[in-house]
Enzyme design. Structure first.
Site, PDB file in Angstrom:
ATOM      1  N   SER A 265       5.777  -5.789  15.243  1.00  0.00           N
ATOM      2  CA  SER A 265       6.333  -4.529  14.766  1.00  0.00           C
ATOM      3  C   SER A 265       5.819  -3.353  15.576  1.00  0.00           C
ATOM      4  O   SER A 265       6.553  -2.405  15.855  1.00  0.00           O
ATOM      5  CB  SER A 265       5.993  -4.329  13.285  1.00  0.00           C
ATOM      6  OG  SER A 265       4.596  -4.299  13.091  1.00  0.00           O
TER       7      SER A 265
ATOM      8  N   ARG B 246       0.826  -6.908  17.346  1.00  0.00           N
ATOM      9  CA  ARG B 246       1.781  -7.473  16.384  1.00  0.00           C
ATOM     10  C   ARG B 246       3.177  -7.035  16.792  1.00  0.00           C
ATOM     11  O   ARG B 246       3.375  -6.018  17.449  1.00  0.00           O
ATOM     12  CB  ARG B 246       1.461  -7.058  14.957  1.00  0.00           C
ATOM     13  CG  ARG B 246       1.628  -5.601  14.665  1.00  0.00           C
ATOM     14  CD  ARG B 246       1.416  -5.303  13.186  1.00  0.00           C
ATOM     15  NE  ARG B 246       0.115  -5.707  12.698  1.00  0.00           N
ATOM     16  CZ  ARG B 246      -0.337  -5.393  11.489  1.00  0.00           C
ATOM     17  NH1 ARG B 246       0.413  -4.680  10.665  1.00  0.00           N
ATOM     18  NH2 ARG B 246      -1.529  -5.773  11.103  1.00  0.00           N
TER      19      ARG B 246
ATOM     20  N   HIS C 193      -4.652  -1.938   7.396  1.00  0.00           N
ATOM     21  CA  HIS C 193      -3.192  -2.020   7.227  1.00  0.00           C
ATOM     22  C   HIS C 193      -2.499  -0.818   7.873  1.00  0.00           C
ATOM     23  O   HIS C 193      -3.086   0.251   8.036  1.00  0.00           O
ATOM     24  CB  HIS C 193      -2.842  -2.094   5.738  1.00  0.00           C
ATOM     25  CG  HIS C 193      -3.316  -0.917   4.950  1.00  0.00           C
ATOM     26  ND1 HIS C 193      -4.617  -0.784   4.512  1.00  0.00           N
ATOM     27  CD2 HIS C 193      -2.670   0.192   4.507  1.00  0.00           C
ATOM     28  CE1 HIS C 193      -4.738   0.353   3.843  1.00  0.00           C
ATOM     29  NE2 HIS C 193      -3.571   0.955   3.824  1.00  0.00           N
TER      30      HIS C 193
ATOM     31  N   TYR D  41       3.494   9.401  12.619  1.00  0.00           N
ATOM     32  CA  TYR D  41       2.465   8.363  12.672  1.00  0.00           C
ATOM     33  C   TYR D  41       1.154   8.943  13.187  1.00  0.00           C
ATOM     34  O   TYR D  41       0.072   8.693  12.633  1.00  0.00           O
ATOM     35  CB  TYR D  41       2.938   7.227  13.569  1.00  0.00           C
ATOM     36  CG  TYR D  41       1.956   6.093  13.713  1.00  0.00           C
ATOM     37  CD1 TYR D  41       1.890   5.080  12.754  1.00  0.00           C
ATOM     38  CD2 TYR D  41       1.099   6.015  14.800  1.00  0.00           C
ATOM     39  CE1 TYR D  41       0.994   4.032  12.875  1.00  0.00           C
ATOM     40  CE2 TYR D  41       0.190   4.973  14.932  1.00  0.00           C
ATOM     41  CZ  TYR D  41       0.143   3.991  13.969  1.00  0.00           C
ATOM     42  OH  TYR D  41      -0.749   2.957  14.095  1.00  0.00           O
ATOM     43  N   SER D  42       1.245   9.742  14.259  1.00  0.00           N
ATOM     44  CA  SER D  42       0.048  10.368  14.821  1.00  0.00           C
ATOM     45  C   SER D  42      -0.596  11.324  13.819  1.00  0.00           C
ATOM     46  O   SER D  42      -1.821  11.400  13.726  1.00  0.00           O
ATOM     47  CB  SER D  42       0.403  11.115  16.108  1.00  0.00           C
ATOM     48  OG  SER D  42      -0.751  11.603  16.751  1.00  0.00           O
TER      49      SER D  42
ATOM     50  N   MET E 219       0.808  -1.215   0.000  1.00  0.00           N
ATOM     51  CA  MET E 219       0.000   0.000   0.000  1.00  0.00           C
ATOM     52  C   MET E 219       0.848   1.275   0.000  1.00  0.00           C
ATOM     53  O   MET E 219       0.323   2.373  -0.138  1.00  0.00           O
ATOM     54  CB  MET E 219      -0.937   0.010   1.204  1.00  0.00           C
ATOM     55  CG  MET E 219      -1.989  -1.070   1.160  1.00  0.00           C
ATOM     56  SD  MET E 219      -3.098  -0.898  -0.253  1.00  0.00           S
ATOM     57  CE  MET E 219      -4.119  -2.364  -0.036  1.00  0.00           C
TER      58      MET E 219
END
Length: 302
Positions: free
Chosen positions: A232, A230, A130, A193-194, A103
Site C-alpha cells: 500500500s 508494504r 500502524h 499524511y505529512s 484504529m
C-alpha cells in the site's frame, strides 16, 4: 575548511560529501563505541505492538518473538493477523495474544490497551507502528480524507499512549513510535499524511520533555524510517518518488535496538539523519536533495 564547505553558498556536491563523511564517522562511533543493546533484556518483556499485518510491523513481531517477549499484536485484518500470530508462536514467543482493531474508530484504541493489560498484566513496551492511506473514494486533500488520516495516523497514537502511560510509568517502560521522514522534512504530494507525521513528532517530543520535568522514567524513541516495506505504501507513491522501500527485517531490528537502549531517535536508513539536519543548516541544498528523491524535474528558468 569544513565550515566553508557547509556554508549556504558552497557547492552542494562538495557540501554533501562533507556531510556524508561526518555522518559515516558518527555512525561508526555510535555502533561500535556506544552500543549497549542487550537482547536478553527483551526476554519476558510485555509488548503491545500495532500494525503487524505486513511489512516492518510484521518483522517487528517476529524479532520480538525470537527474543522471547510476551506479545499482544493488533492489526485491521484478522486473517493476516492470525498468520503473524501463528508464526510468532513457532518462533518461540512465550505468550502471544491478538485483537483485530480499526484504529480509525475513536473508541478502539482504549479498548486495545485494556485488552493488553488484561492479558499481560501490564506493559513494558508500547510500539506504535500502524498507518493508513486515504480511504477509497475520497480526494487526497479533502477535509474528509484529512480527518480520517489524522485519526488513523495521529489521534489514535495519542489515545493509545494516554491509556498505556500509567502502566508504562509503573514498569519504567518505553514508548516506541514508528514514524516517517515526512514527519521531519516536508515534501510534495503528501500534505495530509505529512501533517499527521509532523504532529506525531511534535506531540511526542513535547511529551518527552513533560515526562523529564515530572521525573517520570518512561523513554520515548522516535523512529524516522523511509518508505514502508508494504504494497500500500509503495502504491501510494508510485511515479512520485525514487526511494525504495526500507528492508523490513533490518529496519525492524533498528527500531527494536533503539527502543531497548532507550534512544531518543532512530534513523533508518542512516542518511535520513543528515537530511533532517540539512533542513536547519542548508535550506537550499535541502531542496536540491529532496528533488533527487522525487521523480520530478525543476522547471526551466524563464
Amino acid at each position: 575548511p569544513v565550515w566553508a564547505a557547509l556554508s549556504p553558498t558552497a557547492d552542494p556536491g562538495r557540501a554533501m560529501k562533507v556531510l556524508l563523511l561526518m555522518g559515516l564517522g558518527a555512525l561508526f562511533f555510535a555502533y561500535y563505541w556506544d552500543d549497549n543493546f542487550d537482547p536478553a533484556s527483551l526476554h519476558g518483556a510485555r509488548v503491545l505492538l500495532t500494525g503487524v499485518s505486513a511489512g516492518i510491523g510484521e518483522e517487528l513481531a517476529y524479532h520480538y518473538a525470537r527474543l522471547g517477549s510476551h506479545l499482544v499484536l493488533t492489526a485491521h485484518t484478522e486473517a493476516l493477523l492470525q498468520q503473524v500470530v501463528g508464526n510468532c508462536r513457532k518462533l518461540g514467543a512465550p505468550k502471544v495474544f491478538y485483537i483485530a482493531a480499526d484504529m480509525a474508530s475513536p473508541e478502539v484504541p482504549e479498548r486495545v490497551v485494556q485488552f493488553a493489560l488484561d492479558k499481560l498484566g501490564g506493559l513494558d513496551y508500547l510500539v506504535l507502528n500502524h498507518l493508513g492511506a486515504a480511504p477509497a473514494g475520497t480526494r487526497v486533500r479533502s477535509s474528509q480524507s484529512t480527518r480520517w488520516l489524522m485519526q488513523m495516523n495521529f489521534l489514535s497514537y495519542v489515545q493509545l499512549t494516554s491509556s498505556a502511560l500509567p502502566s508504562l510509568t509503573d514498569s519504567k517502560g518505553s514508548l516506541v513510535v514508528v514514524s516517517s521522514l515526512l514527519g521531519r522534512v516536508p515534501t510534495s504530494f503528501s500534505s495530509p499524511y505529512s501533517a499527521a507525521k509532523f504532529a506525531l513528532d511534535s506531540f511526542f517530543s513535547s511529551l518527552r520533555r513533560e515526562l523529564d520535568v515530572q521525573e517520570v522514567n518512561v523513554a520515548i524513541t522516535m523512529c524516522v524510517l523511509g518508505l514502508r516495506d508494504r504494497a500500500s505504501a509503495a502504491e501510494g507513491v508510485r511515479g512520485i518518488t525514487r526511494v525504495r522501500a526500507a528492508p523490513g527485517p533490518k529496519a525492524a531490528l533498528a527500531v527494536i535496538r533503539g527502543g531497548a537502549t532507550r534512544a531518543s531517535g532512530v534513523f533508518y536508513p542512516w542518511r535520513f539523519h543528515l537530511l533532517c539536519l540539512l533542513r536547519s543548516w542548508m535550506p537550499h541544498s535541502r531542496a536540491w536533495f529532496v528533488r533527487q528523491e522525487l521523480n520530478i524535474t525543476t522547471p526551466a528558468a524563464a
